[in-house]
Design a protein around this motif. Structure first.
Motif, PDB file in Angstrom:
ATOM      1  N   ILE A 220      22.245  12.404  52.026  1.00  0.00           N
ATOM      2  CA  ILE A 220      23.087  11.661  51.099  1.00  0.00           C
ATOM      3  C   ILE A 220      24.526  12.159  51.115  1.00  0.00           C
ATOM      4  CG2 ILE A 220      22.528  13.186  49.172  1.00  0.00           C
ATOM      5  CD1 ILE A 220      23.085   9.374  49.033  1.00  0.00           C
ATOM      6  N   LEU A 224      28.059  10.075  51.255  1.00  0.00           N
ATOM      7  CA  LEU A 224      28.933  10.085  50.089  1.00  0.00           C
ATOM      8  C   LEU A 224      30.308  10.654  50.394  1.00  0.00           C
ATOM      9  CD1 LEU A 224      26.596  11.144  47.133  1.00  0.00           C
ATOM     10  CD2 LEU A 224      27.576   8.890  47.604  1.00  0.00           C
ATOM     11  N   ALA A 227      32.827   8.125  51.759  1.00  0.00           N
ATOM     12  CA  ALA A 227      33.161   7.167  50.703  1.00  0.00           C
ATOM     13  C   ALA A 227      34.082   7.800  49.659  1.00  0.00           C
ATOM     14  CB  ALA A 227      31.881   6.667  50.035  1.00  0.00           C
ATOM     15  N   LEU A 228      33.826   9.060  49.311  1.00  0.00           N
ATOM     16  CA  LEU A 228      34.652   9.743  48.319  1.00  0.00           C
ATOM     17  C   LEU A 228      36.071   9.955  48.838  1.00  0.00           C
ATOM     18  CD1 LEU A 228      34.957  11.218  45.632  1.00  0.00           C
ATOM     19  CD2 LEU A 228      34.091  13.292  46.753  1.00  0.00           C
TER      20      LEU A 228
END
Length: 270
Positions: A220, A224, A227-228
């Motif tokens: 994950i 993530l 995207a962050l």
């Protein structure tokens, strides 16, 4: 070629050249020659539009090479500085890409497709990180030029930045007005180079993200993090755009009018 087109050119050329090398290696696995010739041929094709700029980028003395802090840069300074950094980045990526094509053609282009694509993705990531690092490093002399002009006074630096980048109408001495003009000329170049560096770093993450999806790997955190970072970059864009707009406005208002008009035209042409 305008800066945005230059960036897109480099982002497109890197994977296309390496993918062309792999395709030729898959079609003719018995010899590395087809893959090698295809990759280097594509590299020359992409490099041709940049050659005219690279020839002239270092023909003039380096505008950041010294001079008293109170010296007013000429109208051509901004375009000359950007051209040098433009050429330096393009040359380094071109050399690194040529070496990558040779190594990949001789070692991995003829491997099974899945394995070859995985190796290729790591090569692309390495080239993108190299480019991002180079663009960040090339912005350091611009920071130095601004800092040298302002001096060691943090109070003075803050006040000048508020005027040149923040759009505030604060009283300045004659010397500080000249320094603020230099800061306003340097800032768009510095911010643009750093923005280019961030773009290549995001491209590095995007390639790794795509590889993990294709191979069904990664946790994950791997999904993530890109995207962050993309979200943080999008949040910062309006702030940086505001600084760029205010710096250009200050420079155009404080340069003598003929110089300001010529400087603006030159930067757009770059």
């Amino acid at each position: 070629m305008k800066p945005t087109l230059f960036q897109l050119h480099l982002l497109l050329a890197t994977p296309v050249v390496l993918l062309g090398t792999q395709v030729a290696g898959q079609l003719a696995p018995a010899s590395p020659a087809p893959a090698l010739l295809s990759g280097l041929g594509l590299l020359l094709l992409f490099a041709a539009p940049l050659w005219w700029r690279l020839r002239h980028a270092f023909s003039e003395p380096n505008p950041l090479g010294g001079g008293p802090p109170e010296q007013i840069w000429t109208a051509d300074t901004a375009s000359e500085v950007f051209a040098r950094n433009f050429a330096r980045t393009g040359i380094l990526l071109g050399v690194a890409l040529a070496i990558s094509v040779i190594v990949f053609a001789l070692t991995g282009a003829h491997e099974p497709p899945d394995q070859a694509l995985e190796v290729l993705s790591y090569i692309i990531q390495g080239l993108f990180v190299l480019t991002a690092f180079t663009l960040t490093i090339t912005s350091v002399p611009l920071d130095t030029a601004s800092h040298d002009a302002v001096g060691d006074s943090r109070k003075s630096m803050k006040r000048i930045n508020q005027v040149a980048l923040g759009g505030k109408d604060l009283p300045l001495t004659e010397h500080d007005r000249l320094v603020a003009l230099r800061v306003a000329i340097v800032a768009p170049l510095r911010l643009r180079l750093r923005g280019f560096g961030i773009t290549f770093f995001l491209a590095f993450l995007a390639v790794g993200f795509g590889r993990n999806i294709a191979l069904g790997e990664g946790d994950i955190f791997d999904f993530l993090l890109p995207a962050l970072l993309l979200l943080l970059a999008l949040i910062r864009i309006p702030y940086v755009a505001g600084q760029l707009r205010r710096a250009r406005h200050y420079a155009s208002e404080n340069l003598p009018r003929p110089l300001a008009e010529r400087s603006s035209a030159n930067v757009e042409d770059r």
